[in-house]
Enzyme design. Structure first.
Site, PDB file in Angstrom:
ATOM      1  N   ASP A 204       0.852  -1.194   0.000  1.00  0.00           N
ATOM      2  CA  ASP A 204       0.000   0.000   0.000  1.00  0.00           C
ATOM      3  C   ASP A 204       0.881   1.235   0.000  1.00  0.00           C
ATOM      4  O   ASP A 204       1.293   1.731   1.045  1.00  0.00           O
ATOM      5  CB  ASP A 204      -0.916  -0.007   1.227  1.00  0.00           C
ATOM      6  CG  ASP A 204      -1.924   1.149   1.209  1.00  0.00           C
ATOM      7  OD1 ASP A 204      -1.714   2.100   0.429  1.00  0.00           O
ATOM      8  OD2 ASP A 204      -2.907   1.096   1.962  1.00  0.00           O
ATOM      9  N   HIS A 209       0.688   8.159   3.591  1.00  0.00           N
ATOM     10  CA  HIS A 209       1.336   7.504   4.719  1.00  0.00           C
ATOM     11  C   HIS A 209       2.843   7.740   4.774  1.00  0.00           C
ATOM     12  O   HIS A 209       3.529   7.192   5.632  1.00  0.00           O
ATOM     13  CB  HIS A 209       1.045   5.997   4.677  1.00  0.00           C
ATOM     14  CG  HIS A 209      -0.424   5.695   4.603  1.00  0.00           C
ATOM     15  ND1 HIS A 209      -1.286   5.974   5.631  1.00  0.00           N
ATOM     16  CD2 HIS A 209      -1.178   5.164   3.608  1.00  0.00           C
ATOM     17  CE1 HIS A 209      -2.521   5.610   5.294  1.00  0.00           C
ATOM     18  NE2 HIS A 209      -2.473   5.130   4.063  1.00  0.00           N
ATOM     19  N   ILE A 224      -0.306   9.612   8.244  1.00  0.00           N
ATOM     20  CA  ILE A 224      -1.005   8.747   9.191  1.00  0.00           C
ATOM     21  C   ILE A 224      -0.659   7.286   8.931  1.00  0.00           C
ATOM     22  O   ILE A 224      -0.150   6.923   7.864  1.00  0.00           O
ATOM     23  CB  ILE A 224      -2.528   8.948   9.109  1.00  0.00           C
ATOM     24  CG1 ILE A 224      -3.056   8.586   7.709  1.00  0.00           C
ATOM     25  CG2 ILE A 224      -2.904  10.379   9.474  1.00  0.00           C
ATOM     26  CD1 ILE A 224      -4.576   8.624   7.585  1.00  0.00           C
ATOM     27  N   GLY A 227      -4.887   2.321   7.974  1.00  0.00           N
ATOM     28  CA  GLY A 227      -5.940   1.697   8.757  1.00  0.00           C
ATOM     29  C   GLY A 227      -5.799   0.187   8.789  1.00  0.00           C
ATOM     30  O   GLY A 227      -6.028  -0.459   9.815  1.00  0.00           O
TER      31      GLY A 227
END
Length: 314
Positions: A204, A209, A224, A227
């Site tokens: 990903d 990120h 961040i 998830g």
């Protein structure tokens, strides 16, 4: 405010089956994923390929569609779009997408050597939530020849600002409130400042990120954590605490992403055993919370475990 003129042709979009995609992985990918979701050095069964009990974490397949059929880095925008466009869906800003909910149901334990697999993606829902829309997709993962069905993964993405076009509101979801008692288990995932940079190597490569300049333009002070990194940590914690750390006992998991996590924060995962409608399964309600900010980051979590390990073990 809704985007003027935006309207989805739901009849064309829902039910559309995208072209199958080839995805690949090997033992090295399993090791990297385990490190990415915070597995510590005392669990070599997930971190050392020669361990006698070596196995992939059962949530590993969640990364495969973005990883694709290559072992190099890729462009997130291309991988997120997949093969072909969705009929009836007008263009929208991909930076407005937020991962809302995710589920995974295992049909057959994943092969410990990895291999070549076929991923079939279907649009299973488009919902108008007023402030945005929800796109629901289901990915079924098969072996290369599409004879063995390994798992089904349902993802719900919320696209901010693209609602208000009088589309279907969608079914009311099942609620899993935690029991009013102490949890049966609590696990702690102490993420590191570089956690997102490690996890992204599993496939990903969303710049959100990693890119410190991009994050503020999307509304975050800094990059961040994925998830699905927190989600994988939840799956690992459930297997470790409530299934004797036997991954073949893992059957399913679902949950909602409630708030973002920043790399370096401490995530506490609370678990409650509950009865499942299937007497062969142990139900688990779970919640993940950031300790430093006392903020829930994964809620409405529910997983199932086989009470006894299945006889066939790969």
């Amino acid at each position: 405010m809704p985007v003027e003129g935006f309207k989805v042709d739901v009849d064309k979009a829902v039910g559309h089956v995208f072209e199958s995609e080839k995805v690949v992985c090997n033992r090295r990918d399993f090791l990297l994923y385990a490190l990415g979701v915070g597995v510590k050095e005392d669990e070599l069964k997930y971190l050392y390929e020669l361990d006698k009990d070596f196995a992939p974490l059962p949530t590993y397949p969640l990364v495969l569609l973005l990883k694709g059929d290559d072992y190099n880095v890729n462009l997130f925008k291309e991988r997120a779009q997949g093969k072909g466009t969705l009929p009836g869906m007008p263009p929208y800003d991909p930076n407005k997408i937020v991962h809302g909910e995710q589920s995974l149901q295992v049909h057959k334990p994943f092969p410990i050597d990895g291999g070549v697999f076929s991923a079939k993606k279907t649009c299973t829902g488009i919902y108008d939530k007023g402030s945005g829309m929800v796109i629901e997709t289901t990915v079924d993962l098969y072996d290369e020849h599409e004879k063995i069905h390994y798992c089904s993964m349902v993802s719900k993405s919320f696209v901010r600002g693209y609602g208000g076009w009088n589309g279907p509101k969608g079914p009311k979801g099942v609620s899993y409130p935690p029991p009013k008692r102490n949890p049966d288990a609590v696990e702690v995932f102490a993420s590191t400042p570089s956690q997102a940079l490690i996890y992204r190597l599993s496939g990903d490569y969303n710049p959100l990120h990693a890119d410190t300049a991009l994050a503020p333009t999307i509304g975050f002070p800094k990059p961040i954590l994925h998830g699905l990194c927190t989600y994988g940590a939840c799956g690992h914690s459930i297997v470790k605490a409530l299934a004797d750390n036997e991954p073949t006992r893992f059957k399913s998991i679902e949950g909602r992403f409630a708030s973002p996590v920043f790399p370096g924060e401490t995530i506490e995962i609370y678990m409650w055993k509950v009865d499942d409608k299937d007497p062969k399964l142990q139900g688990v309600i779970f919640v993940a919370k950031v300790k430093e900010r006392d903020v829930v980051v994964v809620n409405n979590g529910y997983a199932t475990l086989y009470k006894k390990a299945p006889e066939s073990k790969l």
